[in-house]
Design an enzyme around this catalytic site. Structure first.
Site, PDB file in Angstrom:
ATOM      1  N   ASP A 186       1.160  -1.131   0.477  1.00 40.72           N
ATOM      2  CA  ASP A 186      -0.036  -0.028  -0.005  1.00 40.72           C
ATOM      3  C   ASP A 186       1.029   1.644  -0.283  1.00 40.72           C
ATOM      4  O   ASP A 186       2.099   1.386   0.870  1.00 40.72           O
ATOM      5  CB  ASP A 186      -0.854   0.395   1.347  1.00 40.72           C
ATOM      6  N   GLU A 270      -2.028  -1.476  -5.994  1.00 36.42           N
ATOM      7  CA  GLU A 270      -3.299  -0.910  -6.429  1.00 36.42           C
ATOM      8  C   GLU A 270      -3.101  -0.148  -7.294  1.00 36.42           C
ATOM      9  O   GLU A 270      -1.569   0.937  -7.145  1.00 36.42           O
ATOM     10  CB  GLU A 270      -3.726   0.127  -5.330  1.00 36.42           C
ATOM     11  N   CYS A 323     -12.056  -3.923   7.160  1.00 35.60           N
ATOM     12  CA  CYS A 323     -11.782  -5.535   7.528  1.00 35.60           C
ATOM     13  C   CYS A 323     -10.816  -6.798   7.256  1.00 35.60           C
ATOM     14  O   CYS A 323     -11.980  -6.940   6.754  1.00 35.60           O
ATOM     15  CB  CYS A 323     -12.363  -5.768   9.330  1.00 35.60           C
ATOM     16  N   CYS A 326     -12.692 -10.256   8.891  1.00 36.13           N
ATOM     17  CA  CYS A 326     -14.288 -10.303   9.439  1.00 36.13           C
ATOM     18  C   CYS A 326     -14.966  -9.885   7.640  1.00 36.13           C
ATOM     19  O   CYS A 326     -15.613 -10.241   7.696  1.00 36.13           O
ATOM     20  CB  CYS A 326     -14.833 -10.310   9.795  1.00 36.13           C
ATOM     21  N   CYS A 342     -11.978  -2.860  14.494  1.00 34.21           N
ATOM     22  CA  CYS A 342     -13.671  -3.298  14.033  1.00 34.21           C
ATOM     23  C   CYS A 342     -14.430  -3.509  15.143  1.00 34.21           C
ATOM     24  O   CYS A 342     -14.727  -4.415  15.803  1.00 34.21           O
ATOM     25  CB  CYS A 342     -12.942  -4.275  13.255  1.00 34.21           C
ATOM     26  N   CYS A 345     -15.570  -7.678  15.152  1.00 31.25           N
ATOM     27  CA  CYS A 345     -14.787  -8.616  15.580  1.00 31.25           C
ATOM     28  C   CYS A 345     -12.923  -8.009  16.330  1.00 31.25           C
ATOM     29  O   CYS A 345     -12.569  -9.144  17.001  1.00 31.25           O
ATOM     30  CB  CYS A 345     -13.791  -9.974  14.532  1.00 31.25           C
ATOM     31  N   ASP A 352      -2.701   1.217   7.686  1.00 26.68           N
ATOM     32  CA  ASP A 352      -1.450   1.366   6.126  1.00 26.68           C
ATOM     33  C   ASP A 352      -1.791  -0.445   6.010  1.00 26.68           C
ATOM     34  O   ASP A 352      -1.648  -1.127   4.888  1.00 26.68           O
ATOM     35  CB  ASP A 352      -0.185   1.876   5.974  1.00 26.68           C
TER      36      ASP A 352
HETATM   37 ZN   LIG Z   1     -13.935  -7.595  11.380  1.00 26.70          ZN
END
Ligand SMILES: [Zn+2]
Length: 372
Positions: A186, A270, A323, A326, A342, A345, A352
């Site tokens: 990234d 990317e 995330c 999950c 998150c 989870c 990053d």
């Molecule tokens: Zn999560």
């Protein structure tokens, strides 16, 4: 395999003169050809082909401008090939309409398709239309067939030649990759790059210092009276530092890209919209923008050289907001949020690193390789 070798040239006074004449003549021919094409289209809706232009160049432009005869004719013809590819890019890839070349662009160059000689023994390069071989610093040797050479001059009037060589070898076969041997990258504002392994790569300190220094010099330059001797001096200082930054940056990018390609079977990134990025006005930002596109270019060709794979994912996949454990989408995150937890989870994320892991995930998903 094609590889480019770049060397510094040390032309004498009269050699400099003729090299500059080549640059001027190629720019002149290119602009003339572009104008002919535009005119032919505006008046007769006709597309002038490269061969029609070539014939005009030989039978009209050259007799009317005898100074063009002092220049290698293949260099002039080569500008027509470059113009043709600029139009191909415009029509096929919807890239911008070809533009006239300006003498004000900091990077001026011309190309020699053949008939030049690289002499490693005497450290010289002989170019067509220039009698004496030009002194050069040939610090790296190569073997293979010479392709196009590009001679360029920087703003501080240093001459370089980049020689494209075909070593006759086939590209190696692409090696297999899986979840364990793929690295996600990234690129971001706070760090040069963050890796899915959790590592962060920063611009080296000497590069950061140079960029800081450049800001100071540019501020000083802006206060000088235009056209004054002091202004010229300040301009030269800025140009010199620009070149140093460029060299430091290229070194850093080469070291980083070589290391990452050798350590991994596949690398996921990317794809970046560079045309949009070049509009950004902040200096440090624009320097890193240029770095990233050059970095990806290096990753791509080095991956090919060593049988590795560069995977690209679309630019607008929400890599930092998702995330990676999950799949929860955190729509409320702003650019300022460097860390987040998150809500589903309870994983604590570094923005990053999470993004780099997602880049890798998306890329492997596209290859149907995620569960291997
Ligand atoms: Zn999560």
């Amino acid at each position: 395999m094609l590889k480019a070798y770049k060397y510094r040239l040390y032309p004498t006074g009269s050699q400099k003169e003729i090299l500059l004449k080549h640059i001027g003549a190629c720019r002149f021919t290119y602009n003339w050809a572009l104008e002919q094409k535009i005119k032919a289209y505006e008046t007769d809706k006709k597309h002038l082909s490269r061969f029609e232009l070539q014939s005009c160049l030989v039978h009209e432009l050259k007799p009317e401008n005898t100074w063009l005869k002092e220049v290698n004719s293949q260099a002039l013809l080569n500008t027509l090939i470059n113009l043709e590819s600029a139009f191909t890019r415009f029509f096929r890839e919807k890239k911008g309409f070809p533009r006239f070349k300006s003498r004000k662009v900091p990077f001026q160059s011309f190309q020699i398709p053949q008939h030049y000689v690289v002499d490693f023994e005497n450290n010289t390069i002989k170019l067509p239309k220039i009698k004496q071989p030009i002194r050069a610093k040939l610090h790296r040797k190569f073997e293979g067939k010479l392709k196009t050479a590009t001679v360029s001059i920087t703003k501080t009037r240093k001459f370089y030649i980049s020689v494209l060589v075909d070593d006759g070898k086939e590209l190696p076969e692409t090696q297999k990759f899986d979840n364990n041997s793929t690295l996600g990258i990234d690129v971001g504002v706070t760090h040069f790059a963050t890796l899915s392994s959790g590592k962060k790569i920063d611009n080296p300190k000497h590069l950061k210092n140079s960029i800081k220094r450049l800001k100071v010099l540019q501020k000083r330059l802006s206060k000088k009276q235009k056209g004054s001797q002091n202004c010229d001096k300040a301009k030269l200082k800025v140009a010199k530092l620009h070149e140093r930054i460029r060299n430091q940056r290229i070194d850093f990018l080469h070291n980083t890209s070589s290391k990452l390609v050798s350590e991994n079977q596949a690398i996921a990134v990317e794809s970046l919209d560079v045309s949009g990025m070049l509009k950004s006005h902040c200096l440090a930002q624009s320097i890193s923008d240029v770095s990233w596109s050059e970095f990806f270019r290096q990753l791509e060709y080095k991956a090919q050289w060593y049988g590795k794979t560069l995977l690209k994912i679309g630019q607008f996949e929400p890599s930092s907001k998702l995330c990676n454990i999950c799949g929860h989408y955190n729509g409320e995150m702003t650019l300022a949020d460097r860390k987040w937890e998150c809500p589903d989870c309870s994983t604590k994320h570094d923005r990053d690193i999470n993004a780099a892991i997602n880049v890798k995930k998306f890329a492997l998903q596209n290859q149907n390789l995620l569960n291997i």
